[in-house]
Design a protein around this motif. Structure first.
Motif, short mmCIF file in Angstrom:
data_model
loop_
_atom_site.label_atom_id
_atom_site.label_comp_id
_atom_site.label_asym_id
_atom_site.label_seq_id
_atom_site.Cartn_x
_atom_site.Cartn_y
_atom_site.Cartn_z
N MET A 1 -27.56 -58.52 3.90
CA MET A 1 -28.68 -58.33 4.94
C MET A 1 -29.24 -57.14 4.91
N PHE A 2 -30.42 -57.14 5.52
CA PHE A 2 -31.36 -55.97 5.31
C PHE A 2 -32.14 -55.82 6.87
N THR A 3 -32.93 -54.86 6.96
CA THR A 3 -34.03 -54.86 7.94
C THR A 3 -35.18 -54.58 7.37
N HIS A 4 -36.32 -55.19 7.54
CA HIS A 4 -37.52 -54.93 7.25
C HIS A 4 -38.54 -55.32 8.41
N ARG A 5 -39.61 -54.85 8.55
CA ARG A 5 -40.41 -55.16 9.62
C ARG A 5 -40.76 -56.56 9.56
N LEU A 6 -40.88 -57.21 10.78
CA LEU A 6 -41.26 -58.75 10.68
C LEU A 6 -42.68 -58.72 11.10
N HIS B 1 -27.13 -55.21 23.73
CA HIS B 1 -28.12 -56.27 24.03
C HIS B 1 -27.37 -57.82 24.14
N THR B 2 -28.08 -58.73 24.81
CA THR B 2 -27.82 -60.00 24.53
C THR B 2 -28.71 -60.72 23.57
N ALA B 3 -28.08 -61.48 22.85
CA ALA B 3 -28.90 -62.28 21.91
C ALA B 3 -29.11 -63.54 22.16
N ILE B 4 -30.18 -64.13 22.36
CA ILE B 4 -30.81 -65.42 22.69
C ILE B 4 -31.25 -66.17 21.14
N LEU B 5 -30.51 -67.23 20.77
CA LEU B 5 -30.53 -67.82 19.54
C LEU B 5 -31.42 -69.07 19.95
N TRP C 1 -34.15 -66.23 15.50
CA TRP C 1 -33.71 -67.45 14.97
C TRP C 1 -32.86 -67.19 13.62
N ASP C 2 -32.19 -68.09 13.18
CA ASP C 2 -31.53 -68.18 12.04
C ASP C 2 -32.04 -68.88 10.95
N ARG C 3 -32.37 -68.27 9.72
CA ARG C 3 -32.67 -69.04 8.78
C ARG C 3 -31.49 -70.17 8.13
N PRO C 4 -31.88 -71.13 7.61
CA PRO C 4 -30.72 -71.88 7.21
C PRO C 4 -29.67 -71.16 6.21
N ALA D 1 -39.14 -55.44 15.88
CA ALA D 1 -39.31 -56.75 15.56
C ALA D 1 -38.76 -56.90 13.92
N SER D 2 -38.01 -57.33 13.57
CA SER D 2 -37.10 -57.22 12.39
C SER D 2 -37.00 -58.65 11.74
N ASP D 3 -37.05 -58.62 10.40
CA ASP D 3 -36.53 -59.68 9.68
C ASP D 3 -35.11 -58.95 8.80
N HIS D 4 -34.15 -59.66 9.22
CA HIS D 4 -32.73 -59.22 8.68
C HIS D 4 -32.35 -60.20 7.47
N GLY D 5 -33.27 -60.95 6.81
CA GLY D 5 -32.94 -61.86 5.80
C GLY D 5 -32.25 -63.07 6.10
N VAL D 6 -30.98 -62.71 7.10
CA VAL D 6 -30.45 -64.13 7.59
C VAL D 6 -31.05 -64.51 8.67
N SER D 7 -31.97 -63.75 9.26
CA SER D 7 -32.75 -64.15 10.78
C SER D 7 -33.98 -63.48 10.96
N GLU D 8 -34.75 -63.74 12.01
CA GLU D 8 -35.76 -62.97 12.17
C GLU D 8 -35.54 -62.54 13.94
N ALA D 9 -35.94 -61.29 14.10
CA ALA D 9 -35.42 -60.98 15.58
C ALA D 9 -36.51 -60.29 16.38
N LEU D 10 -36.75 -60.28 17.53
CA LEU D 10 -37.59 -59.57 18.57
C LEU D 10 -36.56 -58.80 19.40
N TYR D 11 -36.90 -57.54 19.67
CA TYR D 11 -36.34 -56.67 20.59
C TYR D 11 -36.94 -56.18 21.83
N LEU D 12 -36.47 -56.41 22.96
CA LEU D 12 -37.14 -55.96 24.14
C LEU D 12 -36.04 -55.75 25.20
#
Length: 165
Positions: free
Chosen positions: A149-154, A81-85, A132-135, A109-120
């Protein structure tokens, strides 16, 4: 990492991604019409360069070797994938709203702890991650200081509430 290898210099970034597409107008309709990128240059040879914020290009799209082509078969190598920040959570919420309005299906759609992400997927079945990256100071850490890091449902409804209309 081999002992003799020296780490790459801090601040090095991926400058752009260049994608082979089957139909340039269809790709531009997705990346510009849905996601909101702007065309910075279009070439008669079957290529276009697009960006956010006036940069020369974040994405290159071309049909030079792929006009009318098909996506790679499953089980083959290539781009995952291409990741757009996006700079903020409200900006990611706006991207989610655009995707929903366009009727585009999310693969995840995942919460990775460091970021939240949508996949399509784009119209050529290329994977696209919008995130987007969390601070950095909010990133989850193990007791030894390494990332946890982890993968939880966003929660998409919560994300959409962050959208600035």
């Amino acid at each position: 990492m081999p002992e003799s290898a020296t780490p790459i210099i801090a601040g090095t970034r991926i400058g752009h991604v260049h994608l082979k597409v089957a139909d340039l107008d269809r790709a531009l309709a997705f990346y510009c019409g849905v996601l909101g990128f702007e065309v910075t240059q279009r070439l008669s040879s079957g290529a276009a360069f697009i960006s956010a914020g006036g940069y020369h290009h974040h994405l290159g799209l071309n049909t030079w070797e792929s006009k009318g082509g098909h996506p790679p078969a499953p089980g083959t190598t290539g781009l995952f994938h291409t990741a757009i920040l996006y700079p903020t959570r409200p900006a990611l919420a706006d991207a989610l709203h655009r995707v929903i309005q366009a009727g585009i299906h999310l693969d995840g759609a995942s919460d990775h702890g460091v970021s939240e992400a949508l996949y399509l997927r784009d119209p050529d079945e290329n994977g696209v991650e919008l995130y987007w990256d969390r601070p950095k100071e909010l990133w989850p850490r193990k007791p030894d200081g390494s990332l946890a890091m982890f993968t939880h449902r966003l929660d998409l409804d919560d994300l959409l509430r962050q959208r600035v209309a």
